[in-house]
Design a protein around this motif. Sequence first.
Motif, PDB file in Angstrom:
ATOM      1  N   GLN A   1      -9.382   0.519 -16.901  1.00  0.00           N
ATOM      2  CA  GLN A   1      -8.748  -0.571 -17.658  1.00  0.00           C
ATOM      3  C   GLN A   1      -8.701  -1.859 -16.832  1.00  0.00           C
ATOM      4  OE1 GLN A   1      -5.057   1.410 -18.563  1.00  0.00           O
ATOM      5  NE2 GLN A   1      -5.751   2.088 -20.583  1.00  0.00           N
ATOM      6  N   ARG A   2      -8.377  -1.725 -15.561  1.00  0.00           N
ATOM      7  CA  ARG A   2      -8.368  -2.913 -14.690  1.00  0.00           C
ATOM      8  C   ARG A   2      -9.756  -3.513 -14.610  1.00  0.00           C
ATOM      9  NH1 ARG A   2      -4.894   0.414 -11.469  1.00  0.00           N
ATOM     10  NH2 ARG A   2      -6.597   0.913 -10.032  1.00  0.00           N
TER      11      ARG A   2
ATOM     12  N   SER B   1     -11.630  -4.738  -9.741  1.00  0.00           N
ATOM     13  CA  SER B   1     -11.188  -6.065 -10.162  1.00  0.00           C
ATOM     14  C   SER B   1      -9.759  -6.335  -9.712  1.00  0.00           C
ATOM     15  CB  SER B   1     -11.285  -6.207 -11.684  1.00  0.00           C
ATOM     16  OG  SER B   1     -12.634  -6.210 -12.086  1.00  0.00           O
ATOM     17  N   ALA B   2      -9.544  -7.518  -9.142  1.00  0.00           N
ATOM     18  CA  ALA B   2      -8.202  -7.904  -8.701  1.00  0.00           C
ATOM     19  C   ALA B   2      -7.341  -8.211  -9.915  1.00  0.00           C
ATOM     20  CB  ALA B   2      -8.293  -9.127  -7.792  1.00  0.00           C
ATOM     21  N   ILE B   3      -6.120  -7.686  -9.915  1.00  0.00           N
ATOM     22  CA  ILE B   3      -5.187  -7.886 -11.017  1.00  0.00           C
ATOM     23  C   ILE B   3      -3.890  -8.453 -10.448  1.00  0.00           C
ATOM     24  CG2 ILE B   3      -3.874  -6.778 -12.865  1.00  0.00           C
ATOM     25  CD1 ILE B   3      -6.861  -6.778 -13.373  1.00  0.00           C
ATOM     26  N   ILE B   4      -3.369  -9.493 -11.107  1.00  0.00           N
ATOM     27  CA  ILE B   4      -2.103 -10.090 -10.676  1.00  0.00           C
ATOM     28  C   ILE B   4      -0.967  -9.517 -11.507  1.00  0.00           C
ATOM     29  CG2 ILE B   4      -3.193 -12.251  -9.941  1.00  0.00           C
ATOM     30  CD1 ILE B   4      -2.128 -13.482 -12.597  1.00  0.00           C
ATOM     31  N   SER B   5       0.252  -9.563 -10.967  1.00  0.00           N
ATOM     32  CA  SER B   5       1.402  -9.125 -11.760  1.00  0.00           C
ATOM     33  C   SER B   5       1.608 -10.127 -12.891  1.00  0.00           C
ATOM     34  CB  SER B   5       2.655  -9.049 -10.885  1.00  0.00           C
ATOM     35  OG  SER B   5       2.948 -10.293 -10.309  1.00  0.00           O
ATOM     36  N   GLY B   6       1.900  -9.646 -14.056  1.00  0.00           N
ATOM     37  CA  GLY B   6       2.030 -10.499 -15.238  1.00  0.00           C
ATOM     38  C   GLY B   6       1.513  -9.742 -16.445  1.00  0.00           C
ATOM     39  N   THR B   7       1.137 -10.476 -17.476  1.00  0.00           N
ATOM     40  CA  THR B   7       0.664  -9.839 -18.707  1.00  0.00           C
ATOM     41  C   THR B   7      -0.855  -9.697 -18.701  1.00  0.00           C
ATOM     42  OG1 THR B   7       0.401 -11.937 -19.885  1.00  0.00           O
ATOM     43  CG2 THR B   7       2.581 -10.896 -19.970  1.00  0.00           C
ATOM     44  N   ILE B   8      -1.341  -8.913 -19.641  1.00  0.00           N
ATOM     45  CA  ILE B   8      -2.793  -8.764 -19.794  1.00  0.00           C
ATOM     46  C   ILE B   8      -3.424 -10.119 -20.105  1.00  0.00           C
ATOM     47  CG2 ILE B   8      -4.563  -7.809 -21.323  1.00  0.00           C
ATOM     48  CD1 ILE B   8      -2.908  -5.260 -21.494  1.00  0.00           C
ATOM     49  N   LYS B   9      -2.770 -10.886 -20.959  1.00  0.00           N
ATOM     50  CA  LYS B   9      -3.305 -12.199 -21.325  1.00  0.00           C
ATOM     51  C   LYS B   9      -3.383 -13.115 -20.107  1.00  0.00           C
ATOM     52  CE  LYS B   9      -2.523 -16.159 -24.389  1.00  0.00           C
ATOM     53  NZ  LYS B   9      -1.663 -16.736 -25.460  1.00  0.00           N
TER      54      LYS B   9
ATOM     55  N   GLU C   1       2.709  -4.917 -10.555  1.00  0.00           N
ATOM     56  CA  GLU C   1       2.093  -5.497  -9.359  1.00  0.00           C
ATOM     57  C   GLU C   1       0.742  -4.848  -9.097  1.00  0.00           C
ATOM     58  OE1 GLU C   1       3.230  -6.530  -4.693  1.00  0.00           O
ATOM     59  OE2 GLU C   1       4.429  -5.101  -5.829  1.00  0.00           O
ATOM     60  N   ARG C   2      -0.269  -5.689  -8.954  1.00  0.00           N
ATOM     61  CA  ARG C   2      -1.654  -5.263  -8.710  1.00  0.00           C
ATOM     62  C   ARG C   2      -2.166  -4.353  -9.817  1.00  0.00           C
ATOM     63  NH1 ARG C   2      -2.066  -3.213  -2.624  1.00  0.00           N
ATOM     64  NH2 ARG C   2      -4.279  -3.570  -3.031  1.00  0.00           N
ATOM     65  N   GLY C   3      -1.558  -4.457 -11.005  1.00  0.00           N
ATOM     66  CA  GLY C   3      -2.037  -3.708 -12.158  1.00  0.00           C
ATOM     67  C   GLY C   3      -1.779  -2.221 -12.091  1.00  0.00           C
ATOM     68  N   VAL C   4      -0.656  -1.817 -11.459  1.00  0.00           N
ATOM     69  CA  VAL C   4      -0.395  -0.385 -11.260  1.00  0.00           C
ATOM     70  C   VAL C   4      -0.164   0.369 -12.569  1.00  0.00           C
ATOM     71  CG1 VAL C   4       0.537  -0.700  -8.938  1.00  0.00           C
ATOM     72  CG2 VAL C   4       2.072  -0.831 -10.905  1.00  0.00           C
ATOM     73  N   LYS C   5       0.164  -0.340 -13.651  1.00  0.00           N
ATOM     74  CA  LYS C   5       0.414   0.332 -14.925  1.00  0.00           C
ATOM     75  C   LYS C   5      -0.873   0.604 -15.705  1.00  0.00           C
ATOM     76  CE  LYS C   5       5.051  -1.625 -15.492  1.00  0.00           C
ATOM     77  NZ  LYS C   5       5.949  -2.428 -16.352  1.00  0.00           N
ATOM     78  N   LEU C   6      -2.004   0.176 -15.153  1.00  0.00           N
ATOM     79  CA  LEU C   6      -3.290   0.369 -15.816  1.00  0.00           C
ATOM     80  C   LEU C   6      -4.142   1.340 -15.012  1.00  0.00           C
ATOM     81  CD1 LEU C   6      -4.168  -3.364 -16.627  1.00  0.00           C
ATOM     82  CD2 LEU C   6      -3.042  -1.717 -18.125  1.00  0.00           C
TER      83      LEU C   6
ATOM     84  N   GLU D   1       0.840  -1.201   0.000  1.00  0.00           N
ATOM     85  CA  GLU D   1       0.000   0.000   0.000  1.00  0.00           C
ATOM     86  C   GLU D   1       0.879   1.256   0.000  1.00  0.00           C
ATOM     87  OE1 GLU D   1      -3.076  -0.034  -0.470  1.00  0.00           O
ATOM     88  OE2 GLU D   1      -3.549  -2.154  -0.124  1.00  0.00           O
ATOM     89  N   ILE D   2       1.929   1.220  -0.800  1.00  0.00           N
ATOM     90  CA  ILE D   2       2.909   2.307  -0.807  1.00  0.00           C
ATOM     91  C   ILE D   2       2.278   3.630  -1.228  1.00  0.00           C
ATOM     92  CG2 ILE D   2       3.696   1.970  -3.200  1.00  0.00           C
ATOM     93  CD1 ILE D   2       5.964   2.641  -0.160  1.00  0.00           C
TER      94      ILE D   2
END
Length: 579
Positions: A481-482, A421-429, A472-477, A210-211
């Motif tokens: 988008q998430r 929506s929960a997002i995991i670190s990784g790719t969109i796919k 991580e947790r979809g921070v780039k979206l 939670e930075i």
Amino acid sequence: MEKTEEKASFKKFIMLIKSTNVKKGLFFTGVFLTLIGTAGSLIVPLLTQMFIDGFNTDLITAPLAALIIGVFLISAIIDGISYYMLAKIGQTVVKSLREMVWDKFLRLPVSYFDKTKSGESVSRVVNDTSIIQNLITSHFPQLISGILSVAGSIVILFFLDWKLTLIMFIALPISIVAIMPLGSRMQKVSKKLQDETASFTGSIQETLSEIRLMKSFNAESYEKIKGNKGINELFKYGMKEAVINALLSPIMYTIMMFVIILVIGYGGLRGAAGTMSIGTLVAFLLYLFQIIMPMTMFAMFFTEYNKALGATGRIIGILEMENEKSAADTEELLTYETLSFNNVTFGYDKTPVLENISFTAENNKKIAFVGPSGSGKSTIFSLIERYYSVWDGEITIDNTNIENIPLDLYRSGIGYVAQESAIISGTIKENITYGLTAGEYTDEDIKRAVQQSYTSEFINDLPEGLETEVGERGVKLSGGQRQRLGIARAFLRNPKILMLDEATASLDSQSEKFVGEALNELMAGRTVLVIAHRLSTIVNSDKIYFIDSGHLTGEGTHEELMASHDMYKAFTAQQFGED
């Protein structure tokens, strides 16, 4: 935190090791090679005795010296091979332990994680298993060779000179008296250190996850103080452990040096009197060193063993916890035609959150839940997902109690789109296909899910498309988008029951319009449950249930409730500006 620790013992430690299906053949081969290597090292002092005493000068030859060196080298090589084999056993055991604990965590009910920081669970998988790994990989092989070396040396020493050997045994009671209290204290300190490590791991993981919250509210100083407090606690217990280790080594060293001085003194007198040869005295001292070195190692093993017992207790405590409740395999085909709550009562700890809730949701119908915050709406979704078991009453699918349906089969028919929506670190796919195996979808299915959820609008603008890393947790979206990724995930899963917790809340007005249309398509032919905060999402529902303080106080269409339910009418006016 839920108590997950068992009082460990040597028996439980061995049972835990056996549960990893350790390869006994490899283990006994390693022990056998250790025995051979140790036997070789036990021969060296006898050859040295022959070399020094020499029956005559003709026997002191290069071949004898070469034999001594050869035996020493072969012994060293065999020791190395046996150590590797036993170390491999240790690594294999720890690998199995980590797999067992990780698998257990995946099968524990949500209630466990409600009460336990994720960092503490991580500590169990990483730190506690590492302690056991250190014992098995580093200390256990040394223990075996040490025991064999000590036992063999003592037997040979009795044959060399039994009187001198008895002097050596003066050290045993002194060592036991010195080590036992320190070992007991080490076990307590190690347990505290491991607990503090788990707590500190959980705290920093929570802060780092939670930075943005921390930085937004200028909480750096607060987190620094909290973090430093944890670091100081670790330092305190680490220093206590260091004090015990600092005492153990000098005590053992002093005891053994005392024995060496006695042996040299008494042996010197015997040599001067002509009752002992110089070669015998030298051989005796060499054997004595083969006893002293393992004895100092035994002290370290004892402290590591006590650490491992603490880790064993926690691991066993977790492994013996009840898994998330499931049912035996069944061949019954679920159609998900009807979902029913029948007088369901449930709460957290001892506080009821839902009381005597009954409703029915049928296929191709849209059911909405409204009510004040904290009234129990999200808890209904949690019970449908079977995160928890009801206290009283039952939830049924096609008149079958959901507790009697295997979890994987049951949950395969449910889709959930949360408010965020929960997002995991990784790719969109990887996020869209999360939870599905490669054979359960095709590239065409993914493409269709992306188009239906209007996710393609931003994916097509990304250089790497579906292979874009989201962080991580979809921070780039963005939030929208998430959210659309979560909706795409639901499209791909093609569930029979669809649960929407204000699924368009994070979208802008244009995206909400498109996704709203997509959701209408997704809802067709399914049982749809909606937690509503916006009037636009509930007015077209087939039935609306009003939940207030855990009680179902009204049901009907929007028009029916507006006409018959004063609280719903007031709630609608307050929340949505409707009269």
